[in-house]
Design a protein around this motif. Structure first.
Motif, PDB file in Angstrom:
ATOM      1  N   ALA A   1      -4.989   7.075 -11.769  1.00  0.00           N
ATOM      2  CA  ALA A   1      -3.695   7.649 -11.215  1.00  0.00           C
ATOM      3  C   ALA A   1      -3.821   7.849  -9.674  1.00  0.00           C
ATOM      4  CB  ALA A   1      -3.717   8.865 -11.928  1.00  0.00           C
ATOM      5  N   ASN A   2      -2.997   8.635  -8.814  1.00  0.00           N
ATOM      6  CA  ASN A   2      -2.862   8.240  -7.336  1.00  0.00           C
ATOM      7  C   ASN A   2      -1.876   9.249  -6.782  1.00  0.00           C
ATOM      8  OD1 ASN A   2      -0.591   6.390  -6.502  1.00  0.00           O
ATOM      9  ND2 ASN A   2      -2.226   5.543  -8.354  1.00  0.00           N
ATOM     10  N   GLY A   3      -1.928   9.858  -6.162  1.00  0.00           N
ATOM     11  CA  GLY A   3      -0.885  10.450  -4.744  1.00  0.00           C
ATOM     12  C   GLY A   3      -1.018  10.633  -3.753  1.00  0.00           C
ATOM     13  N   ALA A   4      -0.256  10.921  -3.293  1.00  0.00           N
ATOM     14  CA  ALA A   4       0.160  11.280  -1.281  1.00  0.00           C
ATOM     15  C   ALA A   4       0.922  12.140  -0.733  1.00  0.00           C
ATOM     16  CB  ALA A   4       0.631   9.498  -1.198  1.00  0.00           C
ATOM     17  N   LEU A   5       0.566  13.064   0.048  1.00  0.00           N
ATOM     18  CA  LEU A   5       1.104  14.071   0.291  1.00  0.00           C
ATOM     19  C   LEU A   5       1.346  13.638   2.116  1.00  0.00           C
ATOM     20  CD1 LEU A   5      -0.100  17.304  -1.047  1.00  0.00           C
ATOM     21  CD2 LEU A   5       2.226  15.715  -1.112  1.00  0.00           C
ATOM     22  N   ASP A   6       2.127  14.376   2.774  1.00  0.00           N
ATOM     23  CA  ASP A   6       2.361  13.956   3.682  1.00  0.00           C
ATOM     24  C   ASP A   6       2.899  14.969   4.598  1.00  0.00           C
ATOM     25  OD1 ASP A   6       3.113  13.506   7.165  1.00  0.00           O
ATOM     26  OD2 ASP A   6       3.572  11.319   6.216  1.00  0.00           O
TER      27      ASP A   6
ATOM     28  N   PHE B   1       8.553  17.386   4.793  1.00  0.00           N
ATOM     29  CA  PHE B   1       7.313  17.171   4.059  1.00  0.00           C
ATOM     30  C   PHE B   1       8.529  16.039   2.198  1.00  0.00           C
ATOM     31  CE2 PHE B   1       5.863  17.750  -0.306  1.00  0.00           C
ATOM     32  CZ  PHE B   1       4.608  18.324  -0.729  1.00  0.00           C
ATOM     33  N   LYS B   2       6.833  15.070   2.341  1.00  0.00           N
ATOM     34  CA  LYS B   2       7.322  13.961   1.171  1.00  0.00           C
ATOM     35  C   LYS B   2       5.780  13.490   1.703  1.00  0.00           C
ATOM     36  CE  LYS B   2       6.698  10.679   5.024  1.00  0.00           C
ATOM     37  NZ  LYS B   2       7.951   8.789   5.521  1.00  0.00           N
ATOM     38  N   GLY B   3       5.681  13.101  -0.421  1.00  0.00           N
ATOM     39  CA  GLY B   3       4.468  12.413  -0.731  1.00  0.00           C
ATOM     40  C   GLY B   3       4.897  11.736  -2.561  1.00  0.00           C
ATOM     41  N   SER B   4       4.306  10.941  -2.831  1.00  0.00           N
ATOM     42  CA  SER B   4       4.200  10.405  -4.231  1.00  0.00           C
ATOM     43  C   SER B   4       3.188  10.481  -4.880  1.00  0.00           C
ATOM     44  CB  SER B   4       4.609   9.586  -3.963  1.00  0.00           C
ATOM     45  OG  SER B   4       3.680   8.611  -3.010  1.00  0.00           O
ATOM     46  N   ILE B   5       3.127  10.531  -6.795  1.00  0.00           N
ATOM     47  CA  ILE B   5       2.620  10.197  -7.314  1.00  0.00           C
ATOM     48  C   ILE B   5       2.617   9.681  -8.625  1.00  0.00           C
ATOM     49  CG2 ILE B   5       1.604  12.048  -9.728  1.00  0.00           C
ATOM     50  CD1 ILE B   5       2.302  14.700  -7.736  1.00  0.00           C
ATOM     51  N   GLY B   6       1.944   8.783  -8.790  1.00  0.00           N
ATOM     52  CA  GLY B   6       1.903   7.868  -9.409  1.00  0.00           C
ATOM     53  C   GLY B   6       0.940   7.470 -10.228  1.00  0.00           C
ATOM     54  N   VAL B   7       1.220   6.108 -11.437  1.00  0.00           N
ATOM     55  CA  VAL B   7      -0.364   6.144 -12.106  1.00  0.00           C
ATOM     56  C   VAL B   7       0.276   4.667 -12.780  1.00  0.00           C
ATOM     57  CG1 VAL B   7       1.126   7.020 -14.370  1.00  0.00           C
ATOM     58  CG2 VAL B   7      -1.591   6.872 -14.435  1.00  0.00           C
ATOM     59  N   ASN B   8      -1.463   3.964 -13.529  1.00  0.00           N
ATOM     60  CA  ASN B   8      -0.574   3.085 -13.651  1.00  0.00           C
ATOM     61  C   ASN B   8      -1.785   2.440 -14.815  1.00  0.00           C
ATOM     62  OD1 ASN B   8      -3.354   1.608 -12.320  1.00  0.00           O
ATOM     63  ND2 ASN B   8      -1.932   1.624 -10.670  1.00  0.00           N
TER      64      ASN B   8
ATOM     65  N   VAL C   1       3.869   4.062 -12.613  1.00  0.00           N
ATOM     66  CA  VAL C   1       5.439   4.584 -12.242  1.00  0.00           C
ATOM     67  C   VAL C   1       5.223   5.416 -11.895  1.00  0.00           C
ATOM     68  CG1 VAL C   1       6.512   6.422 -13.416  1.00  0.00           C
ATOM     69  CG2 VAL C   1       5.566   4.645 -15.278  1.00  0.00           C
ATOM     70  N   ARG C   2       6.034   5.774 -10.347  1.00  0.00           N
ATOM     71  CA  ARG C   2       6.575   6.665  -9.256  1.00  0.00           C
ATOM     72  C   ARG C   2       6.718   7.371  -9.061  1.00  0.00           C
ATOM     73  NH1 ARG C   2       2.450   7.303  -6.025  1.00  0.00           N
ATOM     74  NH2 ARG C   2       1.103   5.347  -6.950  1.00  0.00           N
ATOM     75  N   LEU C   3       6.825   8.768  -9.065  1.00  0.00           N
ATOM     76  CA  LEU C   3       7.096   9.850  -8.218  1.00  0.00           C
ATOM     77  C   LEU C   3       7.816  10.166  -7.115  1.00  0.00           C
ATOM     78  CD1 LEU C   3       9.829  11.690  -8.313  1.00  0.00           C
ATOM     79  CD2 LEU C   3       8.304  13.597  -9.577  1.00  0.00           C
ATOM     80  N   ILE C   4       8.570   9.063  -6.109  1.00  0.00           N
ATOM     81  CA  ILE C   4       8.555  10.052  -5.106  1.00  0.00           C
ATOM     82  C   ILE C   4       9.541  11.306  -4.007  1.00  0.00           C
ATOM     83  CG2 ILE C   4       9.444   7.992  -2.512  1.00  0.00           C
ATOM     84  CD1 ILE C   4       8.632   5.847  -4.632  1.00  0.00           C
ATOM     85  N   PHE C   5       8.995  11.923  -3.307  1.00  0.00           N
ATOM     86  CA  PHE C   5       9.646  12.944  -2.711  1.00  0.00           C
ATOM     87  C   PHE C   5       9.624  13.652  -2.271  1.00  0.00           C
ATOM     88  CE2 PHE C   5       5.244  13.970  -4.979  1.00  0.00           C
ATOM     89  CZ  PHE C   5       5.076  14.932  -4.212  1.00  0.00           C
TER      90      PHE C   5
END
Length: 835
Positions: free
Chosen positions: A317-322, A306-313, A831-835
Motif C-alpha cells: 500500500a502506498n501514498g504520495a502528497l505534494d 495540492f495534489k496526491g495519490s493513494i494506492g494499493v496492490n 487501484v489508485r486514487l489520484i487527486f
C-alpha cells in the motif's frame, strides 16, 4: 404661473423616473435573485455556496422567461446552469479552454512534445507544437516545461483565451541534453543527444508485466540491460555485475537497490519523476559506475496546488502528497508498506518463495524446523523545495527504507521444544542538500552535499550447538560536489568543479560459542577536479561534450585520469550518429565470502579496495551507434567494447571450483544493441536484440580465460503497446540464452570427496522464455479526481525457467545438483486514487 407649474411637475416626474431606474438597476446579491427565480418559475437551484457568496449583479428584467434569465445571469457572472431534471438546475463555474502554439523565442522554431500541466491534469503538445487543455479556471496555474527551456508558470488569466495564440519559451543559457528520439521504446522513454536514455514518469505509458511504475524493472526493458536472476539487485549492463552500476537518487549515491531482497525497486515512483540510464559517455562530474549509471531525479519545480495519490496492490500500500508551502516552497512526501501484515496474497507468496529458494529459511537441518516466519518492507521519502529568490533554489531530500525478516528455529532438546529467533534487517538512510545559484544569465554554481548509510545485519542461531552468529555490513558515505557553469557563447558551455567523497565500510563477524569476533573497518577519501566543455553547431545538429576528470585517492596516494567523450550528429533529417567513450574507476564492490552468509538471502556484502589484494576497479569503453527515425519507424544499432580491470573472483558469484578462490582479474565485453520500433498513432510495436561476448581473464587461476558468469550471448524482446481511449494494454515476450554453468566431469563427478568440475562455464542453462501482459485504465471520479485500475500477469505461460545451477557433494558420494527457478505465473492488481 401655469407654465411654471407645468415645468415644476415635469421636473419632479423626471427625477422620480430617474430615481426609480437607478433603484431598479442597483446590484443585488445573487442568492436573492435565485430565490426570486425559484418562486417565479417553480424550480430549485443546487450549488455550492462558495460559488455565489459575494456575487452581486443587476437582477434580470421581469419580462424575461426562465431561459432568458439564466442566460443573462451567466453573461453577468462566471457561472453556467445545467438542467439535472425538469425542476432541478445545477449551478457550476464556467471553465476555460486554453490552446496555443509553442515556439522558441530566439529562433521561432516549433517546439513539439512540450509538457503542459495544471495541478493533477495535463497534456503534451503535438508535433506542430499545438496543445489544448480544457476545464480551466481563471485562477489555475499553468506550468509549461521543456528540457532546455526555462519553465513558464502563469495563471490562466495571463493568457489570451479568446483564441489559439503563439506562446514563446525562452531557451536556457545552460546547454542541456536534448531529445533526439521521442518515445524511444514507448511513450515517456526518450533518447537524448548525450547518449543516455531517459524515462519520464509524468508521460510514462505502460510496460508488459508491470501493474505500476517500477524504476529499476523499467530500465530492464531496454536493449543491453539484463538481470540473470530477475531481480533489481542484480542488474547487468553489458556484462557487468550489479555492484559496477552507479545508482543515484537526486545525486545521492545508493548502496541498496530493492525491496523484497531485489524483486521490486525500493525507489518510490510517485516521488521520482525521471530516470536517466547511461551505459557509456558519462559526464566528467560523475564518478563510480564502471559498467553504467542509473540516475533518478525528482521534480525541480515548485508545485502551486495540492495534489496526491493513494494506492494499493497485491504487494504493498502506498501514498504520495505534494503540497505548496506558500509561494516559495513546496513539500513532497511518499511512503510504501507491504500488505503482509494484513493479508498474504498469492503474489506475495510467490515472491517470498522465490527469494527463499535454497536458503536456511526454506530448508533447515533435519532436526530443526522453522516457524512464525514474518517479512515486512517499507520506505518513506521526503523532499522540500525552497526558492527564496529568482536566483536561489534549495532542495532537501531524505529517504529511509527497510526490509525485515524474522523466523523461529525450533528443535527438540532433551525431550523439550526449544525455540530461538533468527532475523535479517536491511536498511538505508540517506539525505542530501542542493543549492543552485544563478549569479548572472551566463554564470551558475551548484553545491551538493549528501550522506548515505547502508546496513545489512543478520542474526543466525544454531539451536543444536547453542550458538549465535551475528553478521553486519555497513557503508557510510559523505559526498560534497561544487559545480560551476560558464556560458562562453550561445553554443559553448564550460563546466568545472570539485568533488570530495569519503567512504567507510565496516564488516563484523561475531560468534558467541566459541567466542570469536572479527571487526574490519576501512576508510577511503577521494578528491577530484573535473572540467567539461559542451559545443553545439549553429543548427544544433552536432553536439559534442569533451571532459576530463582527475581523481586523487588519498589513502593510496594514487592518481587516476579519466577522459570522457559524447558526440551526437544528425544528418539527412532522419539519421543520427552517436559516438561515446569514457574511462572510469570505482573503489567499492560487493563480494560473497560464503553462500550461507546472511541466511543465504542477501549474501553479498560491500567491501572497500585496499589497492593490493582488492584493487581499485578501472574501466575503459567505447561505442558507436546509428539511428534512423522516420514515419514512425525507428532503427537504432549500437556496437560497443568494454574492458574492466581489478575485479575479484569473490565479486563474480562463482559456485564451482572457484567459489573460494581469492584473486583479481579482468573481463572484456564486446557486443551489439539493436532496437526496431514502429509507431501506429498512439500504439507501438518493438523488437529489441542484444548480442554479448564477455570473457574473464584471471592470471592466477588454472584456466586463465573463460566465459563470464554474466555472458548472456543472445537476448531478444518482442513487445507491443495499444491505447484505446483511457485504456492502456501492453504485452511482451522475452527470450534469452541461458547463463553459463560448470558441470562435473562425466563418470568422475566426485574425487577425494569433492566435486570434480569440468571446463569452467563450458555449458549453459536452458534458454529463458517469459511472456508478460498488463493493462491500465483511468477514469474521472469527481472534480479533479481520477481512479486508476491496473492488472498485470508476469510469466503468463507459467514456464519454469532455471536461472541458476550448482553442485554439492552429498553423503552418498554423489554430485547433487541444485536448481533455482524464476518466478512462476504471478498476477498483480492495483487501484489508485489520484487527486
Amino acid at each position: 404661473m401655469t407654465k411654471r407649474l407645468l415645468v415644476l411637475i415635469f421636473i419632479v416626474v423626471s427625477l422620480h423616473s430617474i430615481n426609480t431606474t437607478a433603484q431598479t438597476e442597483t446590484d443585488q446579491p445573487l442568492t436573492t435573485i435565485l430565490v426570486t427565480l425559484q418562486e417565479r418559475f417553480g424550480v430549485q437551484f443546487n450549488y455550492a455556496s462558495k460559488l455565489v457568496d459575494g456575487v452581486a449583479i443587476v437582477a434580470p428584467n421581469n419580462s424575461m422567461n426562465l431561459e432568458e434569465s439564466l442566460n443573462y445571469i451567466s453573461e453577468q457572472s462566471n457561472l453556467i446552469f445545467v438542467s439535472v431534471s425538469e425542476n432541478i438546475i445545477s449551478i457550476k463555474e464556467k471553465t476555460i479552454l486554453l490552446c496555443g502554439y509553442l515556439k522558441d523565442k530566439d529562433s521561432g522554431e516549433t517546439l513539439p512534445y512540450v509538457t503542459i500541466q495544471v495541478d493533477s491534469k495535463g497534456t503534451i503538445a503535438n508535433e506542430e507544437g499545438y496543445f489544448e487543455i480544457d476545464g480551466l479556471k481563471t485562477e489555475d496555474i499553468i506550468q509549461i516545461r521543456l528540457m532546455g527551456y526555462k519553465p513558464l508558470q502563469r495563471q490562466v488569466n495571463y493568457f489570451n483565451t479568446s483564441g489559439c495564440n503563439t506562446i514563446y519559451l525562452l531557451p536556457y543559457q545552460e546547454k542541456l541534453a536534448e531529445v533526439t528520439v521521442y518515445d524511444f521504446l514507448v511513450r515517456g522513454i526518450d533518447k537524448l543527444d548525450n547518449g543516455s536514455v531517459e524515462l519520464d514518469f509524468d508521460r510514462f505509458n505502460i510496460l508488459p508485466g508491470l501493474v505500476e511504475d517500477d524504476v529499476l524493472l523499467s530500465v530492464q526493458a531496454l536493449p543491453g540491460i539484463q538481470s540473470i536472476d530477475e531481480t533489481v539487485s542484480n542488474i547487468n549492463i553489458r556484462g557487468g555485475s550489479h555492484d559496477q552500476n552507479l545508482i543515484t537518487w537526486d545525486g545521492i549515491k545508493m548502496y541498496q537497490s530493492g525491496h523484497f531482497f531485489g524483486l521490486i525497486s525500493m525507489y518510490n515512483p510517485h516521488i521520482t519523476q525521471k530516470v536517466a540510464l547511461r551505459k557509456n559517455g558519462s559526464s566528467a562530474s560523475e564518478t563510480d559506475g564502471v559498467s553504467g549509471t542509473i540516475a533518478m531525479k525528482t521534480n525541480e519545480y515548485l508545485n502551486t496546488g495540492f495534489k496526491g495519490s493513494i494506492g494499493v496492490n497485491l504487494i504493498d500500500a502506498n501514498g504520495a502528497l505534494d503540497a505548496p508551502l506558500g509561494k516559495k516552497a513546496s513539500l513532497q512526501v511518499a511512503t510504501r508498506k507491504s500488505v503482509s501484515d494484513f493479508v498474504e496474497t498469492p503474489t506475495y507468496s510467490n515472491y517470498f518463495d522465490r527469494i527463499t529458494q535454497d536458503t536456511e529459511i526454506e530448508s533447515n537441518t533435519a532436526a530443526v524446523t522453522n516457524s512464525d516466519i514474518a517479512f515486512d518492507f517499507y520506505d518513506a521519502s521526503f523532499r522540500l523545495l525552497f526558492h527564496p529568490s529568482e536566483k536561489d533554489h534549495f532542495r532537501i531530500n531524505f529517504m529511509y527504507t527497510a526490509n525485515e525478516l524474522t523466523f523461529n528455529e525450533v528443535a527438540q532438546l532433551s525431550g523439550t521444544d526449544v525455540s530461538r529467533e533468527s532475523n535479517l534487517d536491511q536498511t538505508t538512510i540517506a539525505g542530501g542538500v542542493n543549492h543552485q545559484r544563478d549569479w548572472t544569465e551566463k554564470f551558475r554554481t551548484q553545491l551538493e552535499i549528501y550522506n548515505t548509510d547502508y546496513k545489512l545485519k543478520a542474526r543466525n542461531v544454531n539451536i543444536l550447538q547453542d550458538q549465535r552468529f551475528l553478521q553486519e555490513n555497513k557503508v557510510s558515505e559523505t559526498g560534497i560536489r561544487l559545480k560551476t557553469l560558464n556560458v562562453l557563447t550561445p553554443r559553448i558551455n564550460w563546466t568545472n568543479g570539485y568533488h570530495f567523497v569519503e567512504t567507510k565500510v565496516t564488516n563484523l563477524a561475531d560468534v558467541d560459542d566459541p567466542l570469536f569476533v572479527r571487526l574490519e573497518g576501512e576508510i577511503l577519501r577521494t578528491h577530484a577536479i573535473f572540467s567539461e566543455i559542451g559545443l553545439s553547431s549553429k543548427n544544433t545538429a552536432t553536439q559534442l561534450n569533451l571532459g576530463i576528470r582527475f581523481n586523487y585517492l588519498d589513502d593510496f596516494k594514487k592518481q587516476v585520469w579519466e577522459p570522457r567523450l559524447s558526440l551526437s550528429h544528425s544528418f539527412w533529417e532522419s539519421f543520427n550518429l552517436e559516438v561515446l567513450g569514457e574511462f572510469k574507476h570505482q573503489s567499492t564492490s560487493q563480494v560473497i565470502n560464503f553462500q550461507n552468509d546472511f541466511l543465504g538471502i542477501e549474501k553479498r556484502r560491500w567491501q572497500l579496495s585496499n589497492d593490493e589484494s582488492i584493487p581499485v576497479i578501472t574501466s575503459k569503453q567505447g561505442s558507436a551507434g546509428l539511428s534512423f527515425n522516420k514515419n514512425g519507424w525507428l532503427v537504432n544499432a549500437v556496437t560497443f567494447y568494454k574492458s574492466v580491470d581489478g575485479i575479484t573472483t569473490q565479486s563474480q558469484g562463482f559456485q564451482d571450483r572457484y567459489e573460494f578462490a581469492r584473486t583479481s582479474g579482468s573481463y572484456d565485453a564486446t557486443g551489439l544493441d539493436l532496437l526496431i520500433r514502429k509507431q501506429f498513432g498512439k500504439n507501438s510495436l518493438w523488437l529489441s536484440y542484444s548480442y554479448l561476448n564477455s570473457e574473464y581473464f584471471f592470471e592466477q587461476l588454472p584456466e586463465t580465460r573463460f566465459p563470464s558468469n554474466f555472458d548472456i550471448t543472445h537476448a531478444m524482446t518482442l513487445g507491443a503497446n495499444y491505447t484505446l481511449g483511457e485504456l492502456l494494454i501492453a504485452a511482451g515476450l522475452n527470450w534469452r540464452t541461458g547463463k553459463p554453468k560448470t558441470r562435473p566431469v562425466p563418470n568422475a563427478e566426485i574425487v577425494d570427496g569433492e566435486v570434480n568440475y569440468d571446463i569452467t562455464n563450458g555449458e549453459r542453462l536452458d534458454d529463458y522464455l517469459r511472456l508478460d501482459v498488463s493493462g491500465k485504465y483511468e477514469f474521472s471520479w469527481g472534480e479533479n479526481k481520477s481512479v486508476q485500475v491496473g492488472v498485470a500477469v508476469w510469466n503468463v505461460l507459467n514456464r519454469e525457467n532455471t536461472i541458476n545451477s550448482f553442485y554439492r557433494a552429498n553423503p552418498l558420494g554423489e554430485a547433487q545438483q541444485f536448481l533455482q527457478s524464476s518466478l512462476r505465473i504471478t498476477p498483480n492488481a492495483s487501484v489508485r486514487l489520484i487527486f
